[in-house]
Design a protein around this motif. Structure first.
Motif, PDB file in Angstrom:
ATOM      1  N   UNK A  46     -23.383  63.873  95.183  1.00 52.34           N
ATOM      2  CA  UNK A  46     -23.367  63.000  95.575  1.00 52.34           C
ATOM      3  C   UNK A  46     -22.446  62.416  97.226  1.00 52.34           C
ATOM      4  N   UNK A  47     -22.333  63.360  97.555  1.00 50.92           N
ATOM      5  CA  UNK A  47     -22.061  63.871  99.169  1.00 50.92           C
ATOM      6  C   UNK A  47     -23.332  63.066  99.923  1.00 50.92           C
ATOM      7  N   UNK A  48     -24.218  63.543  99.033  1.00 57.20           N
ATOM      8  CA  UNK A  48     -25.764  63.208  99.902  1.00 57.20           C
ATOM      9  C   UNK A  48     -26.419  61.901  99.657  1.00 57.20           C
ATOM     10  N   UNK A  49     -25.542  61.379  97.920  1.00 55.63           N
ATOM     11  CA  UNK A  49     -26.192  59.959  98.417  1.00 55.63           C
ATOM     12  C   UNK A  49     -25.448  59.157  98.689  1.00 55.63           C
ATOM     13  N   UNK A  50     -23.878  59.461  98.590  1.00 58.33           N
ATOM     14  CA  UNK A  50     -23.010  58.531  99.616  1.00 58.33           C
ATOM     15  C   UNK A  50     -23.617  58.296 101.095  1.00 58.33           C
ATOM     16  N   UNK A  51     -23.927  59.031 101.861  1.00 57.08           N
ATOM     17  CA  UNK A  51     -24.468  59.211 102.709  1.00 57.08           C
ATOM     18  C   UNK A  51     -25.686  58.138 102.804  1.00 57.08           C
ATOM     19  N   UNK A  52     -26.917  58.463 101.927  1.00 58.46           N
ATOM     20  CA  UNK A  52     -28.147  57.705 102.030  1.00 58.46           C
ATOM     21  C   UNK A  52     -26.926  56.672 102.114  1.00 58.46           C
ATOM     22  N   UNK A  53     -26.414  56.277 101.095  1.00 56.61           N
ATOM     23  CA  UNK A  53     -26.277  54.706 100.451  1.00 56.61           C
ATOM     24  C   UNK A  53     -25.026  53.942 101.620  1.00 56.61           C
ATOM     25  N   UNK A  54     -24.890  54.319 102.429  1.00 59.06           N
ATOM     26  CA  UNK A  54     -24.153  53.724 104.248  1.00 59.06           C
ATOM     27  C   UNK A  54     -24.246  52.279 103.484  1.00 59.06           C
ATOM     28  N   UNK A  55     -24.941  51.783 103.849  1.00 61.30           N
ATOM     29  CA  UNK A  55     -26.020  50.281 104.349  1.00 61.30           C
ATOM     30  C   UNK A  55     -26.147  49.836 102.872  1.00 61.30           C
ATOM     31  N   UNK A  56     -25.858  50.272 102.171  1.00 63.63           N
ATOM     32  CA  UNK A  56     -25.287  49.577 100.316  1.00 63.63           C
ATOM     33  C   UNK A  56     -26.553  49.386  99.798  1.00 63.63           C
ATOM     34  N   UNK A  57     -28.141  48.464 100.632  1.00 63.64           N
ATOM     35  CA  UNK A  57     -29.141  48.248 100.399  1.00 63.64           C
ATOM     36  C   UNK A  57     -29.540  49.870 100.442  1.00 63.64           C
ATOM     37  N   UNK A  58     -29.402  50.600 101.195  1.00 64.09           N
ATOM     38  CA  UNK A  58     -30.565  51.620 100.793  1.00 64.09           C
ATOM     39  C   UNK A  58     -30.149  52.233  99.727  1.00 64.09           C
ATOM     40  N   UNK A  88     -35.253  60.313 100.050  1.00 64.36           N
ATOM     41  CA  UNK A  88     -35.078  59.425 100.508  1.00 64.36           C
ATOM     42  C   UNK A  88     -36.149  58.729 101.186  1.00 64.36           C
ATOM     43  N   UNK A  89     -36.380  58.947 102.400  1.00 59.79           N
ATOM     44  CA  UNK A  89     -37.611  58.464 102.970  1.00 59.79           C
ATOM     45  C   UNK A  89     -38.991  57.639 102.388  1.00 59.79           C
ATOM     46  N   UNK A  90     -39.284  58.299 101.318  1.00 60.55           N
ATOM     47  CA  UNK A  90     -40.424  58.046 100.554  1.00 60.55           C
ATOM     48  C   UNK A  90     -39.941  56.593  99.408  1.00 60.55           C
ATOM     49  N   UNK A  91     -38.326  56.669  98.867  1.00 58.95           N
ATOM     50  CA  UNK A  91     -38.369  55.546  98.285  1.00 58.95           C
ATOM     51  C   UNK A  91     -37.557  54.455  98.730  1.00 58.95           C
ATOM     52  N   UNK A  94     -39.753  50.527  99.092  1.00 57.75           N
ATOM     53  CA  UNK A  94     -39.003  49.495  97.943  1.00 57.75           C
ATOM     54  C   UNK A  94     -38.016  49.099  97.983  1.00 57.75           C
ATOM     55  N   UNK A  95     -37.012  50.751  98.041  1.00 54.75           N
ATOM     56  CA  UNK A  95     -35.330  50.891  97.547  1.00 54.75           C
ATOM     57  C   UNK A  95     -34.542  49.907  98.125  1.00 54.75           C
ATOM     58  N   UNK A  96     -35.393  49.235  99.362  1.00 60.40           N
ATOM     59  CA  UNK A  96     -34.595  48.567  99.955  1.00 60.40           C
ATOM     60  C   UNK A  96     -34.515  46.926  98.954  1.00 60.40           C
ATOM     61  N   UNK A  97     -35.527  46.586  99.270  1.00 65.67           N
ATOM     62  CA  UNK A  97     -35.855  45.779  98.149  1.00 65.67           C
ATOM     63  C   UNK A  97     -34.981  45.320  96.920  1.00 65.67           C
ATOM     64  N   UNK A  98     -35.000  46.477  96.295  1.00 59.77           N
ATOM     65  CA  UNK A  98     -33.924  46.676  94.916  1.00 59.77           C
ATOM     66  C   UNK A  98     -32.289  46.700  95.842  1.00 59.77           C
ATOM     67  N   UNK A  99     -32.552  47.552  96.385  1.00 62.72           N
ATOM     68  CA  UNK A  99     -31.331  47.243  97.238  1.00 62.72           C
ATOM     69  C   UNK A  99     -30.604  45.884  96.500  1.00 62.72           C
ATOM     70  N   UNK A 100     -31.324  45.098  98.536  1.00 57.57           N
ATOM     71  CA  UNK A 100     -31.414  43.750  98.786  1.00 57.57           C
ATOM     72  C   UNK A 100     -30.773  42.519  97.368  1.00 57.57           C
TER      73      UNK A 100
END
Length: 215
Positions: A46-58, A88-91, A94-100
């Motif tokens: 959960x901590x890793x996801x929170x840090x990795x998703x701080x920009x919301x689109x990530x 995370x880097x590999x995702x 395309x993940x940013x597009x999904x996030x947007x």
């Protein structure tokens, strides 16, 4: 077998990572035998996801990486923090597009809910309900896509496969919705609890589809 070998065999037997000392069916999830250790790994995820998703689109990339991290852990496979960041880097592309796309939809629905609560719109109560339902459905879709993502196939098949995932296991989709709602509720109650909420949501994506194969 000397004492050192016996101790090593017992450790392998207890963890599920090696041969069993007695004839029995191997553990389904050998890495998840210790409840406290699993809880700690869920919080770390959960901590890793929170840090990795701080920009919301990530966040989609972070969720996909966290789900893969927990899936490796419960299967007693090698699962280091660096593996999470590699996924995370590999995702991310395309993940940013999904996030947007997810962010735009969430903002529109949130604005509808706010306007509905002001009473400025006719049928505001119904619009508010539709808005909340849309947010929950979007969260379920995001969890389903993140759970289906792999470095080999990418995001496009994962997103296209969302209807099939939901149709194939409607009850599982309800469980996803419960996990998403609980994450939102605990975060609303106390913001730092988002770490536990995201970790539990990732664990739900790992565990819920697997329940069908137990029968």
């Amino acid at each position: 077998m000397d004492r050192r070998q016996l101790r090593a065999a017992r450790r392998a037997d207890a963890s599920g990572s090696g041969p069993t000392l007695e004839e029995r069916e191997p553990a389904r999830y050998p890495g998840a035998k210790g409840a406290f250790a699993l809880f700690g790994e869920v919080l770390l995820t959960g901590l890793l996801i929170t840090v990795g998703g701080l920009l919301v689109v990530t966040l989609p990339a972070a969720l996909a990486a966290g789900i893969r991290h927990l899936r490796r852990y419960v299967n007693a496979e090698q699962s280091h923090t660096r593996d999470f960041w590699a996924d995370w880097r590999k995702a991310l592309p395309g993940g940013v597009v999904v996030g947007l796309a997810a962010t735009v939809i969430a903002v529109v629905l949130a604005l509808d809910i706010v306007l509905a609560n002001t009473g400025a719109l006719p049928g505001g109560a119904l619009i508010g309900v539709i808005g909340w339902a849309g947010l929950v459905v979007g969260a379920v879709a995001l969890l389903a896509a993140a759970g289906a993502w792999t470095p080999e196939t990418g995001w496009r098949p994962a997103v296209r496969g969302i209807p099939a995932v939901i149709a194939g296991d409607p009850l599982g989709a309800v469980y996803f919705a419960v996990a998403a709602v609980l994450t939102g509720v605990v975060t609303w109650m106390l913001a730092p609890l988002i770490i536990a909420g995201l970790g539990c949501s990732a664990l739900a994506v790992v565990a819920i589809p697997a329940r069908r194969t137990r029968r």
